[in-house]
Enzyme design. Sequence first.
Site, mmCIF file in Angstrom:
data_model
loop_
_atom_site.group_PDB
_atom_site.id
_atom_site.type_symbol
_atom_site.label_atom_id
_atom_site.label_comp_id
_atom_site.label_asym_id
_atom_site.label_seq_id
_atom_site.Cartn_x
_atom_site.Cartn_y
_atom_site.Cartn_z
ATOM 1 N N TYR A 163 0.853 -1.184 0.000
ATOM 2 C CA TYR A 163 0.000 0.000 0.000
ATOM 3 C C TYR A 163 0.890 1.235 0.000
ATOM 4 C CZ TYR A 163 -3.510 3.363 1.659
ATOM 5 O OH TYR A 163 -4.345 4.440 1.797
ATOM 6 N N ASP A 218 9.254 2.343 -0.200
ATOM 7 C CA ASP A 218 8.256 3.031 0.611
ATOM 8 C C ASP A 218 8.490 2.623 2.063
ATOM 9 O OD1 ASP A 218 6.060 3.828 2.067
ATOM 10 O OD2 ASP A 218 4.627 3.437 0.461
ATOM 11 N N LYS A 227 4.947 8.883 8.910
ATOM 12 C CA LYS A 227 4.621 8.394 10.264
ATOM 13 C C LYS A 227 5.581 8.907 11.344
ATOM 14 C CE LYS A 227 1.765 4.780 8.570
ATOM 15 N NZ LYS A 227 0.339 5.004 8.678
HETATM 16 N N1 HOZ Z 1 -3.440 3.339 6.043
HETATM 17 C C1 HOZ Z 1 -3.303 3.290 7.450
HETATM 18 C C2 HOZ Z 1 -2.862 1.953 7.931
HETATM 19 N N2 HOZ Z 1 -1.913 1.281 7.170
HETATM 20 C C3 HOZ Z 1 -4.584 3.639 8.144
HETATM 21 C C4 HOZ Z 1 -4.692 5.057 8.392
HETATM 22 C C5 HOZ Z 1 -5.773 5.413 9.400
HETATM 23 O O1 HOZ Z 1 -6.876 4.923 9.314
HETATM 24 O O2 HOZ Z 1 -5.497 6.205 10.260
#
Ligand code: HOZ
Length: 433
Positions: A147, A242, A270
């Site tokens: 992702y 990534d 993050k």
């Molecule tokens: N894409 C995020 C986890 N891999 C989730 C982001 C969220 O819902 O805060």
Amino acid sequence: MKNLTVKKSKACFDMAKKFIPGGVNSPVRAFKAVGMDPLFIEKGSGAYIYDADGHRYIDYVLSWGALILGHADPRVIKPVAGILKKGTSFGAPTKKEITLARLITELYPSIEKVRLTSSGTEAAMSAIRLSRGYTGKQKIIKFEGCYHGASDSLLVKAGSGAATFGVPSSSGVNQSFTQDTIILPFNNIDKVEEVIKREKNNLACVIVEPIPANMGVILPKDDFLKKLSKVTRENKVILIFDEVITGFRVALGGAQEIFSIRPDLTILGKILGGGFPIAAFGGKREIMDFLSPDGPVYQAGTLSGNPVAVEAGINTLKILIRNNKIYERLEALGMSLESGLKRIIRQTAFQVALQRQGSLFTLFFTDREEVADYDGVSRCDLRKFARFFQKMLSRGIYLAPSQFEANFISIKHSSADIKKTLSAVERSLNGDR
Ligand code: HOZ
């Protein structure tokens, strides 16, 4: 197992659904995959979060990995409070952006120049555009279940919320945006080599999470990443790591430090923002210089490099740099969780597989010994996972609410937290006693 009283969370969710699609601002938070309504969170402190009904949980989500120092670390929060008084955004350059950029280049030798964005989605999307602009080629390779945010050309067979809700390729994305995205299975180097050699004249880049963590934690096999690096280099295809999740998490220098690989471009996020919205993409100078205003590839953002997130980022990185024992401690906590879980799995003969890298882990509900790709994750028993999640929550343990996500440990988690977690796992797997 006691039932949680979540009246206030429920009332919030009912109200939220009236004004926010699905009641949430990011799909996986809705808890749909685990068959319950989401908890509304009031506050966080260290390793714990507290919901609207006053329950305390040991938090293994940590804002999806951002909070390696735990919630509301005063060393991050206090300087941010000071910065707020001086203004929150200028839409003009500030000195501290240089400090953060320099820190990133010192920690990631593959990054000679870096640009800040406000989200990982933006950073990944921009890195793809830059790769296309630099190489003059169109196609990209991404891996099934990885992702890279929610931009159009990357939202194909994607992990995280997309996989959780069974729409790994989103509706609303024109085929013309994705026809140049080639999807391959992770960990299958023969296939990758074959496609890269065949498509090299059309292929701008390969984008990969070096340790995929958006379909649960998948470990790269043998020398998958080394060979990927070699074949991209030999065929003049840009390699993008990534590291939004793995950066500053599996090691200060990310997965690229562990595997001794220098990708052409890297995406960070993050932990980089210490809980504030920031991300970055960076890499080789000659590629990065293709960005506007020096080069022809356009990329921009009003809040990019805003002083608040930059301050939080600098302070977070400085803490990580100064305390070289942090990663040893995270490994020790991860190891004690792993050995406890493995003992429980052996004793109970439950069909679960634990996969872990440092403070990043997933329990897969599968009869296989290991899960190596998206296909393996898809075969997991999602109903069992959901039941386990619910039981853990009722015992005060807040895990990622999807089989297709990772869990995280912070430096604020204590041995007592790990012990409590293991006891909850044992009771949850065994049913109620
Ligand atoms: N894409 C995020 C986890 N891999 C989730 C982001 C969220 O819902 O805060």
